[in-house]
Design a protein around this motif. Structure first.
Motif, PDB file in Angstrom:
ATOM      1  N   LYS A 139       0.753  -1.401  -0.175  1.00  0.00           N
ATOM      2  CA  LYS A 139      -0.053  -0.042   0.119  1.00  0.00           C
ATOM      3  C   LYS A 139       0.816   1.064  -0.168  1.00  0.00           C
ATOM      4  O   LYS A 139       0.462   2.415  -0.512  1.00  0.00           O
ATOM      5  N   LEU A 140       1.803   1.278   0.679  1.00  0.00           N
ATOM      6  CA  LEU A 140       2.883   2.234   0.963  1.00  0.00           C
ATOM      7  C   LEU A 140       3.573   2.657  -0.694  1.00  0.00           C
ATOM      8  O   LEU A 140       3.616   3.846  -0.662  1.00  0.00           O
ATOM      9  N   GLU A 141       3.928   1.582  -1.335  1.00  0.00           N
ATOM     10  CA  GLU A 141       4.455   1.680  -2.332  1.00  0.00           C
ATOM     11  C   GLU A 141       3.454   2.344  -3.463  1.00  0.00           C
ATOM     12  O   GLU A 141       3.793   3.093  -4.404  1.00  0.00           O
ATOM     13  N   VAL A 142       2.102   2.230  -3.569  1.00  0.00           N
ATOM     14  CA  VAL A 142       1.101   2.854  -4.155  1.00  0.00           C
ATOM     15  C   VAL A 142       1.134   4.298  -3.856  1.00  0.00           C
ATOM     16  O   VAL A 142       1.278   5.040  -4.884  1.00  0.00           O
ATOM     17  N   SER A 143       1.237   4.665  -2.495  1.00  0.00           N
ATOM     18  CA  SER A 143       1.366   6.093  -2.223  1.00  0.00           C
ATOM     19  C   SER A 143       2.580   6.693  -2.812  1.00  0.00           C
ATOM     20  O   SER A 143       2.697   7.674  -3.370  1.00  0.00           O
ATOM     21  N   LYS A 144       3.757   6.119  -2.761  1.00  0.00           N
ATOM     22  CA  LYS A 144       5.169   6.324  -3.373  1.00  0.00           C
ATOM     23  C   LYS A 144       4.902   6.628  -4.984  1.00  0.00           C
ATOM     24  O   LYS A 144       5.374   7.891  -5.462  1.00  0.00           O
ATOM     25  N   ARG A 145       4.399   5.658  -5.414  1.00  0.00           N
ATOM     26  CA  ARG A 145       3.924   5.850  -7.021  1.00  0.00           C
ATOM     27  C   ARG A 145       3.071   7.095  -7.209  1.00  0.00           C
ATOM     28  O   ARG A 145       3.739   8.028  -8.026  1.00  0.00           O
ATOM     29  N   ASP A 146       2.337   7.356  -6.408  1.00  0.00           N
ATOM     30  CA  ASP A 146       1.384   8.328  -6.694  1.00  0.00           C
ATOM     31  C   ASP A 146       1.878   9.842  -6.123  1.00  0.00           C
ATOM     32  O   ASP A 146       1.364  10.877  -6.739  1.00  0.00           O
ATOM     33  N   LEU A 176       2.883  16.846   9.495  1.00  0.00           N
ATOM     34  CA  LEU A 176       3.680  15.513   9.570  1.00  0.00           C
ATOM     35  C   LEU A 176       3.604  15.187  11.350  1.00  0.00           C
ATOM     36  O   LEU A 176       3.858  13.940  11.716  1.00  0.00           O
ATOM     37  N   ASP A 177       3.875  16.282  12.064  1.00  0.00           N
ATOM     38  CA  ASP A 177       3.820  16.097  13.614  1.00  0.00           C
ATOM     39  C   ASP A 177       2.570  15.467  14.163  1.00  0.00           C
ATOM     40  O   ASP A 177       2.747  14.526  14.910  1.00  0.00           O
ATOM     41  N   ALA A 178       1.469  15.915  13.621  1.00  0.00           N
ATOM     42  CA  ALA A 178       0.239  15.421  14.066  1.00  0.00           C
ATOM     43  C   ALA A 178      -0.229  14.192  13.315  1.00  0.00           C
ATOM     44  O   ALA A 178      -1.270  13.562  13.686  1.00  0.00           O
ATOM     45  N   LYS A 179       0.575  13.742  12.310  1.00  0.00           N
ATOM     46  CA  LYS A 179       0.434  12.705  11.735  1.00  0.00           C
ATOM     47  C   LYS A 179      -1.090  12.555  10.715  1.00  0.00           C
ATOM     48  O   LYS A 179      -2.115  11.870  11.000  1.00  0.00           O
ATOM     49  N   SER A 180      -1.307  13.697  10.189  1.00  0.00           N
ATOM     50  CA  SER A 180      -2.486  14.105   9.726  1.00  0.00           C
ATOM     51  C   SER A 180      -2.450  14.616   8.226  1.00  0.00           C
ATOM     52  O   SER A 180      -1.486  15.564   8.031  1.00  0.00           O
ATOM     53  N   CYS A 181      -3.187  14.364   7.259  1.00  0.00           N
ATOM     54  CA  CYS A 181      -3.571  14.802   6.005  1.00  0.00           C
ATOM     55  C   CYS A 181      -5.064  15.107   5.912  1.00  0.00           C
ATOM     56  O   CYS A 181      -5.838  14.275   6.272  1.00  0.00           O
ATOM     57  N   ALA A 182      -5.056  16.103   5.144  1.00  0.00           N
ATOM     58  CA  ALA A 182      -6.496  16.471   5.347  1.00  0.00           C
ATOM     59  C   ALA A 182      -7.576  15.848   4.148  1.00  0.00           C
ATOM     60  O   ALA A 182      -8.708  15.582   4.531  1.00  0.00           O
ATOM     61  N   CYS A 183      -6.889  14.580   3.558  1.00  0.00           N
ATOM     62  CA  CYS A 183      -7.678  13.867   2.738  1.00  0.00           C
ATOM     63  C   CYS A 183      -8.203  12.666   3.762  1.00  0.00           C
ATOM     64  O   CYS A 183      -8.790  11.770   3.368  1.00  0.00           O
ATOM     65  N   ARG A 184      -7.522  12.548   4.816  1.00  0.00           N
ATOM     66  CA  ARG A 184      -7.801  11.492   5.961  1.00  0.00           C
ATOM     67  C   ARG A 184      -7.463  10.163   5.884  1.00  0.00           C
ATOM     68  O   ARG A 184      -7.619   9.193   6.648  1.00  0.00           O
ATOM     69  N   ARG A 185      -6.701  10.047   4.796  1.00  0.00           N
ATOM     70  CA  ARG A 185      -6.411   8.523   4.517  1.00  0.00           C
ATOM     71  C   ARG A 185      -5.228   8.048   5.549  1.00  0.00           C
ATOM     72  O   ARG A 185      -5.328   6.986   5.977  1.00  0.00           O
ATOM     73  N   PRO A 192       0.999   6.490   5.293  1.00  0.00           N
ATOM     74  CA  PRO A 192       0.958   7.786   4.689  1.00  0.00           C
ATOM     75  C   PRO A 192       0.405   7.629   3.070  1.00  0.00           C
ATOM     76  O   PRO A 192       0.713   6.651   2.342  1.00  0.00           O
ATOM     77  N   CYS A 193      -0.428   8.750   2.640  1.00  0.00           N
ATOM     78  CA  CYS A 193      -1.051   8.729   1.622  1.00  0.00           C
ATOM     79  C   CYS A 193       0.019   9.436   0.603  1.00  0.00           C
ATOM     80  O   CYS A 193       1.111   9.886   1.010  1.00  0.00           O
ATOM     81  N   CYS A 194      -0.372   9.626  -0.719  1.00  0.00           N
ATOM     82  CA  CYS A 194       0.522  10.141  -1.637  1.00  0.00           C
ATOM     83  C   CYS A 194       1.071  11.496  -1.232  1.00  0.00           C
ATOM     84  O   CYS A 194       2.169  11.884  -1.265  1.00  0.00           O
ATOM     85  N   HIS A 195       0.205  12.417  -0.401  1.00  0.00           N
ATOM     86  CA  HIS A 195       0.370  13.709  -0.349  1.00  0.00           C
ATOM     87  C   HIS A 195       1.478  13.766   0.823  1.00  0.00           C
ATOM     88  O   HIS A 195       2.410  14.721   0.610  1.00  0.00           O
ATOM     89  N   VAL A 197       3.489  11.337   1.453  1.00  0.00           N
ATOM     90  CA  VAL A 197       4.778  11.047   0.934  1.00  0.00           C
ATOM     91  C   VAL A 197       5.600  12.011   0.356  1.00  0.00           C
ATOM     92  O   VAL A 197       6.722  12.276   0.566  1.00  0.00           O
ATOM     93  N   ALA A 198       4.936  12.972  -0.392  1.00  0.00           N
ATOM     94  CA  ALA A 198       5.601  13.870  -1.264  1.00  0.00           C
ATOM     95  C   ALA A 198       6.309  14.771   0.072  1.00  0.00           C
ATOM     96  O   ALA A 198       7.205  15.212  -0.428  1.00  0.00           O
ATOM     97  N   CYS A 199       5.564  15.013   1.024  1.00  0.00           N
ATOM     98  CA  CYS A 199       6.197  15.988   2.027  1.00  0.00           C
ATOM     99  C   CYS A 199       7.339  15.281   2.812  1.00  0.00           C
ATOM    100  O   CYS A 199       8.509  15.845   3.031  1.00  0.00           O
ATOM    101  N   ILE A 200       7.320  13.974   3.084  1.00  0.00           N
ATOM    102  CA  ILE A 200       8.238  13.145   3.568  1.00  0.00           C
ATOM    103  C   ILE A 200       9.712  13.037   2.836  1.00  0.00           C
ATOM    104  O   ILE A 200      10.801  13.536   3.149  1.00  0.00           O
ATOM    105  N   TRP A 201       9.402  13.044   1.285  1.00  0.00           N
ATOM    106  CA  TRP A 201      10.433  13.116   0.387  1.00  0.00           C
ATOM    107  C   TRP A 201      11.195  14.551   0.183  1.00  0.00           C
ATOM    108  O   TRP A 201      12.344  14.764   0.458  1.00  0.00           O
TER     109      TRP A 201
END
Ligand SMILES: [Zn+2]
Length: 216
Positions: A139-146, A176-185, A192-195, A197-201
């Motif tokens: 699942k994480l690989e899918v987030s990385k791809r997107d 990232l600190d609150a482990k939260s994205c507005a998409c809620r995934r 982590p969702c694709c959004h 992962v983009a920040c982590i990178w």
């Protein structure tokens, strides 16, 4: 119902009952879209569509608390967004041939099934390389791809944890600190969702390190 414990309906069964009153593919699609909506705004849109299709059906679904049937209302505490109880159904099916046996034979049968399964799973895990459980890694690989399609804009906070992430059309706020994205995934699944992962990178950090400890 204990107020500290969340109960969810199996949407497949919920739909099974609902279908008797409201048959048809269009109604099925409308119910599942509402159940799969991750955010309140998306859920409201799907409910408006359902209302257009059939007001009575819409009213029926309004009666069921949203936290029991739609991802938009699910608690983010369990880090699980499952909507159907097919895990128990699969177990039930696996033990089908033993269930109607006399008690000792039934227990022997269950023991045989479970021992076999545990050994197979153990062998698989021994050979497995990686920190995360295999399904979670996929699942994480899918987030990385997107993630490549999303551009993170740092808010400039000292910890580099606040971002606005955009693909030119949509925008999501990430913390990232609150482990939260507005998409809620990320909030719902702990993955982590694709959004995100983009920040982590952007920070030159590793997406794996942001997966919930449940999945290590
Ligand atoms: Zn997201």
């Amino acid at each position: 119902m204990d107020e500290n414990v969340d109960h969810r309906f199996c949407v497949k069964h919920l739909y099974g009952n609902w279908r008797k009153k409201y048959p048809g593919q269009e109604m099925k699609g409308a119910l599942w879209s509402a159940a799969r909506a991750n955010t309140m705004s998306h859920w409201e849109k799907t409910m408006d569509k359902l209302k257009e299709l059939n007001e009575e059906a819409w009213n029926d679904m309004k009666q069921i608390p949203i936290k029991q049937w739609s991802r938009a209302g699910y608690s983010t505490y369990p880090k699980c967004d499952l909507q159907v109880n097919n895990m128990c159904e699969a177990f039930n099916r696996a033990i089908l041939e033993y269930r109607d046996k006399p008690i000792i034979n039934m227990l022997e049968g269950l023991k045989f099934y479970l021992t076999n399964r545990i050994v197979k799973q153990r062998d698989m895990v021994i050979r497995y390389q990686g920190d995360l459980c295999p399904t979670i890694q996929k699942k994480l690989e899918v987030s990385k791809r997107d993630a490549a399609a999303w551009l993170p804009l740092s808010a400039g906070d000292p910890r580099n944890s606040l971002f606005e992430v955009t693909n030119g059309t949509w925008k999501y706020a990430v913390n990232l600190d609150a482990k939260s994205c507005a998409c809620r995934r990320w909030d719902l699944t702990g993955i982590p969702c694709c959004h995100v992962v983009a920040c982590i990178w952007y920070n030159n950090t590793r997406p794996e390190d942001f997966v919930d400890p449940y999945y290590w």
